[in-house]
Motif scaffolding. Structure first.
Motif, PDB file in Angstrom:
ATOM      1  N   ARG A 192       0.832  -1.208   0.000  1.00  0.00           N
ATOM      2  CA  ARG A 192       0.000   0.000   0.000  1.00  0.00           C
ATOM      3  C   ARG A 192       0.864   1.254   0.000  1.00  0.00           C
ATOM      4  O   ARG A 192       0.533   2.254  -0.642  1.00  0.00           O
ATOM      5  CB  ARG A 192      -0.958  -0.026   1.189  1.00  0.00           C
ATOM      6  CG  ARG A 192      -2.091  -1.034   1.014  1.00  0.00           C
ATOM      7  CD  ARG A 192      -3.191  -0.844   2.039  1.00  0.00           C
ATOM      8  NE  ARG A 192      -2.802  -1.334   3.353  1.00  0.00           N
ATOM      9  CZ  ARG A 192      -2.926  -2.603   3.740  1.00  0.00           C
ATOM     10  NH1 ARG A 192      -3.414  -3.501   2.910  1.00  0.00           N
ATOM     11  NH2 ARG A 192      -2.580  -2.975   4.952  1.00  0.00           N
ATOM     12  N   TRP A 194       3.862   1.481  -1.354  1.00  0.00           N
ATOM     13  CA  TRP A 194       4.474   1.555  -2.685  1.00  0.00           C
ATOM     14  C   TRP A 194       3.540   2.219  -3.690  1.00  0.00           C
ATOM     15  O   TRP A 194       3.991   2.870  -4.632  1.00  0.00           O
ATOM     16  CB  TRP A 194       4.821   0.146  -3.169  1.00  0.00           C
ATOM     17  CG  TRP A 194       6.132  -0.368  -2.683  1.00  0.00           C
ATOM     18  CD1 TRP A 194       6.838   0.063  -1.588  1.00  0.00           C
ATOM     19  CD2 TRP A 194       6.911  -1.427  -3.266  1.00  0.00           C
ATOM     20  NE1 TRP A 194       7.995  -0.659  -1.446  1.00  0.00           N
ATOM     21  CE2 TRP A 194       8.069  -1.572  -2.460  1.00  0.00           C
ATOM     22  CE3 TRP A 194       6.745  -2.250  -4.348  1.00  0.00           C
ATOM     23  CZ2 TRP A 194       9.059  -2.519  -2.732  1.00  0.00           C
ATOM     24  CZ3 TRP A 194       7.717  -3.203  -4.631  1.00  0.00           C
ATOM     25  CH2 TRP A 194       8.856  -3.335  -3.838  1.00  0.00           C
ATOM     26  N   THR A 195       2.234   2.016  -3.527  1.00  0.00           N
ATOM     27  CA  THR A 195       1.285   2.520  -4.520  1.00  0.00           C
ATOM     28  C   THR A 195       0.527   3.754  -4.037  1.00  0.00           C
ATOM     29  O   THR A 195      -0.443   4.172  -4.667  1.00  0.00           O
ATOM     30  CB  THR A 195       0.269   1.423  -4.887  1.00  0.00           C
ATOM     31  OG1 THR A 195      -0.479   1.052  -3.717  1.00  0.00           O
ATOM     32  CG2 THR A 195       0.959   0.195  -5.448  1.00  0.00           C
ATOM     33  N   ARG A 198      -0.049   6.537  -6.515  1.00  0.00           N
ATOM     34  CA  ARG A 198      -0.745   6.188  -7.756  1.00  0.00           C
ATOM     35  C   ARG A 198      -2.121   6.836  -7.794  1.00  0.00           C
ATOM     36  O   ARG A 198      -2.800   6.940  -6.780  1.00  0.00           O
ATOM     37  CB  ARG A 198      -0.889   4.662  -7.831  1.00  0.00           C
ATOM     38  CG  ARG A 198      -1.612   4.161  -9.062  1.00  0.00           C
ATOM     39  CD  ARG A 198      -1.937   2.675  -8.935  1.00  0.00           C
ATOM     40  NE  ARG A 198      -2.703   2.211 -10.075  1.00  0.00           N
ATOM     41  CZ  ARG A 198      -4.016   2.326 -10.189  1.00  0.00           C
ATOM     42  NH1 ARG A 198      -4.708   2.900  -9.222  1.00  0.00           N
ATOM     43  NH2 ARG A 198      -4.638   1.875 -11.259  1.00  0.00           N
ATOM     44  N   HIS A 203      -6.990  -0.346 -12.668  1.00  0.00           N
ATOM     45  CA  HIS A 203      -5.877  -0.661 -13.561  1.00  0.00           C
ATOM     46  C   HIS A 203      -6.366  -1.715 -14.552  1.00  0.00           C
ATOM     47  O   HIS A 203      -7.092  -2.639 -14.182  1.00  0.00           O
ATOM     48  CB  HIS A 203      -4.690  -1.208 -12.761  1.00  0.00           C
ATOM     49  CG  HIS A 203      -3.516  -1.600 -13.615  1.00  0.00           C
ATOM     50  ND1 HIS A 203      -2.581  -0.692 -14.039  1.00  0.00           N
ATOM     51  CD2 HIS A 203      -3.135  -2.802 -14.128  1.00  0.00           C
ATOM     52  CE1 HIS A 203      -1.671  -1.316 -14.778  1.00  0.00           C
ATOM     53  NE2 HIS A 203      -1.990  -2.600 -14.849  1.00  0.00           N
ATOM     54  N   HIS A 216       2.441  -7.076 -12.348  1.00  0.00           N
ATOM     55  CA  HIS A 216       2.347  -5.812 -11.612  1.00  0.00           C
ATOM     56  C   HIS A 216       0.888  -5.503 -11.289  1.00  0.00           C
ATOM     57  O   HIS A 216       0.579  -4.908 -10.250  1.00  0.00           O
ATOM     58  CB  HIS A 216       2.967  -4.687 -12.451  1.00  0.00           C
ATOM     59  CG  HIS A 216       2.794  -3.326 -11.876  1.00  0.00           C
ATOM     60  ND1 HIS A 216       3.483  -2.897 -10.766  1.00  0.00           N
ATOM     61  CD2 HIS A 216       2.006  -2.280 -12.264  1.00  0.00           C
ATOM     62  CE1 HIS A 216       3.135  -1.645 -10.488  1.00  0.00           C
ATOM     63  NE2 HIS A 216       2.242  -1.266 -11.375  1.00  0.00           N
ATOM     64  N   MET A 220      -1.215  -4.274  -7.829  1.00  0.00           N
ATOM     65  CA  MET A 220      -2.159  -3.160  -7.721  1.00  0.00           C
ATOM     66  C   MET A 220      -3.383  -3.574  -6.901  1.00  0.00           C
ATOM     67  O   MET A 220      -3.825  -2.865  -6.001  1.00  0.00           O
ATOM     68  CB  MET A 220      -2.612  -2.718  -9.117  1.00  0.00           C
ATOM     69  CG  MET A 220      -1.571  -2.039  -9.974  1.00  0.00           C
ATOM     70  SD  MET A 220      -1.139  -0.388  -9.389  1.00  0.00           S
ATOM     71  CE  MET A 220       0.343  -0.764  -8.473  1.00  0.00           C
ATOM     72  N   HIS A 225      -6.360  -1.420  -5.221  1.00  0.00           N
ATOM     73  CA  HIS A 225      -6.802  -0.733  -6.440  1.00  0.00           C
ATOM     74  C   HIS A 225      -7.583  -1.702  -7.315  1.00  0.00           C
ATOM     75  O   HIS A 225      -7.111  -2.817  -7.572  1.00  0.00           O
ATOM     76  CB  HIS A 225      -5.600  -0.189  -7.212  1.00  0.00           C
ATOM     77  CG  HIS A 225      -4.762   0.754  -6.417  1.00  0.00           C
ATOM     78  ND1 HIS A 225      -5.131   2.049  -6.152  1.00  0.00           N
ATOM     79  CD2 HIS A 225      -3.556   0.583  -5.796  1.00  0.00           C
ATOM     80  CE1 HIS A 225      -4.197   2.648  -5.435  1.00  0.00           C
ATOM     81  NE2 HIS A 225      -3.232   1.776  -5.192  1.00  0.00           N
TER      82      HIS A 225
END
Length: 514
Positions: A192, A194-195, A198, A203, A216, A220, A225
């Motif tokens: 969480r 890391w993103t 975003r 996605h 990847h 997500m 996401h």
């Protein structure tokens, strides 16, 4: 709660979490299915490697399998869904896989591969389970939907690269791809983080989920996401899914760009793509005119990533930088230092083409599982490795790829290694010698061509016979698109072949890669 789905099942229970071409799951439905999957993996009597494999086409279930493995502390092996049973069996054996998930399309091959390997349990989704396998629905029905434990140690994906010497080699997913954590709870917290930067929104996963770049998308979803996964690529369906689900990010290869741009203007104008905020592309070199046409269409939102499964991303360039440095793959990311070496081992400066190396600032470099010689061959010194490309950097540090040291062929973003094909060709009774090279293909960049020296030069075999022989032993995408019979391939007394010379007559310029 380590799973983002658990929280979102409470706060946004009816919102779409995961969808494919056929149907969708809300966060509440996803959380229940995922809990059953995770608990099933936690209950399975794995050995010390805790290894499962996924040999399946794209679907919601394929995503769930990869996501559940991350939570259950199980190492998943992504297997190309086009491989033959012998190729799958090799990977199962090398990885010490104990549990194999397959889709209806791959069930029979997966079952036979498991039988060749030995004691591997096979679970099938998307269709009837062949004798000796188990239905995924039946398997999940036996599992608890309670929230699973979150204190197990995470395990990395084990990914196989195509074989430069004829046999695939395995690597553990690198730390820049999956975070290092002591427990699954810590792992998902890091995902969480890391993103966090975003943009909010779904996605879209277009490529096969056995590709590292496509996986990847699973990360997500792990971070909370929504994910839309295409079962197979269709250009107009891509536009429809972006419009319908208001997709904000996606990842493509240049072949996807070409097929989207080939759509009639009237079809392209039917769909609203304004939700898109970022389109990452990778896997192969993108022709400048194609990339500029995509920027003109969707805006300067393209981000190009260069690297490898073995290393993770080493270089990145956004659209604005690319328009100032057309043809570049960008500056080297902070984890690595770019080094260019000349033929005599000297370090080169700006605008001097040479072999591209990267210094891993953590000192690890590339590590192939149970393959010390291959690991050594990829390094100039400890921590300094190459991905097999030639290029240069400009005064501002932007890297340009100009050629390839290795014989690897990149066709539509898929890496194909000639040695694997050559080894099979040389087993044919009517073949005396064989070399496989990449030649131009307008759609895929490169395609596979075989140059064959027949044992009887006055009566070469039927090319169709050779291709039929190959298709029984190799995945279809590895088989040559064309065959030329030649008197010799220029092999030296030491057994070496200059493939650059062989490729040159098929390419319009001095550049002999797509």
């Amino acid at each position: 709660m380590a799973l983002a789905s658990a929280k979102l099942a409470q706060t946004h229970p009816q919102k779409t979490a995961l969808a494919d071409n056929d149907s969708s799951l809300s966060w509440l439905e996803l959380n229940s299915s995922l809990n059953r999957f995770v608990n099933g993996l936690l209950d399975f009597p794995f050995g010390p490697e805790r290894r499962m494999a996924v040999f399946a086409t794209n679907s919601k279930e394929t995503v769930l399998a990869y996501l559940a493995s991350l939570h259950a502390g199980v190492s998943a092996v992504p297997i190309n869904s086009h491989l033959t049973e012998e190729e799958v069996a090799y990977i199962l054996k090398e990885s010490e896989t104990e549990l194999l998930f397959v889709s209806a399309e791959t069930a029979e091959i997966g079952k036979r591969a498991a039988e060749l390997t030995g004691d591997v349990k096979v679970i099938v989704w998307g269709g009837p389970a062949p004798e000796g396998t188990q239905s995924c629905l039946n398997w999940l029905d036996q599992m608890s939907s309670d929230e699973p434990r979150t204190d197990v140690e995470p395990k990395r994906y084990l990914q196989f690269t195509s074989g430069t010497t004829g046999f695939p080699k395995a690597i553990d997913a690198v730390a820049t791809t999956l975070p290092v954590a002591k427990t699954t709870e810590e792992f998902f917290d890091l995902m969480r983080e890391w993103t966090a930067a975003r943009p909010e929104g779904p996605h879209l996963a277009l490529g096969p989920l056995y590709f590292n770049a496509s996986l990847h998308s699973v990360r997500m979803l792990a971070a909370g996401h929504p994910l839309i996964v295409m079962r197979s690529f269709d250009a107009e369906t891509v536009l429809s899914l972006i419009d319908t689900y208001k997709v904000v990010t996606t990842l493509m290869v240049p072949t996807h760009f070409k097929r989207l741009l080939a759509l009639p203007e009237a079809i392209r104008e039917k769909y609203d793509l304004s939700s898109l905020q970022s389109v990452t592309h990778t896997g192969a070199a993108c022709p400048r005119e194609v990339k500029q046409a995509m920027i003109d269409w969707v805006g300067p939102i393209l981000i190009e990533a260069y690297g490898g499964t073995e290393s993770g991303t080493t270089n990145v360039i956004d659209s604005h930088e690319w328009q100032q440095h057309p043809g570049s793959v960008g500056k080297t990311v902070d984890n690595f230092e770019l080094l260019i070496y000349g033929e005599n081992g000297e370090l080169l400066g700006p605008n001097e083409p040479g072999e591209i190396y990267f210094r891993d600032k953590l000192g690890k470099g590339i590590v192939y599982r149970n393959a010390p010689e291959k690991t050594k061959a990829a390094h100039r010194e400890p921590g300094v490795f190459t991905l097999g490309d030639i290029g240069y950097y400009d005064e501002e540090g932007f890297l340009y790829i100009t050629d390839r040291v290795s014989d690897m062929i990149v066709s539509g973003g898929v890496n194909i290694y000639p040695a694997e094909i050559e080894q099979v060709l040389l087993g044919h009774d009517l073949v005396d010698d064989a070399v496989v090279i990449g030649v131009p293909n307008a759609d895929f960049g490169e395609e596979v061509k075989a140059l064959i020296v027949p044992k009887d030069k006055n009566a070469p075999p039927d090319p169709a016979q050779i291709l039929a022989y190959l298709r029984k032993r190799l995945a279809g995408y590895k088989c040559p698109r064309s065959i030329d019979f030649v008197d010799d391939v220029g092999r030296t007394p030491a057994g070496k072949v200059n493939k650059r010379v062989l490729r040159a007559s098929y390419w319009p310029t001095e550049r002999t890669i797509g």
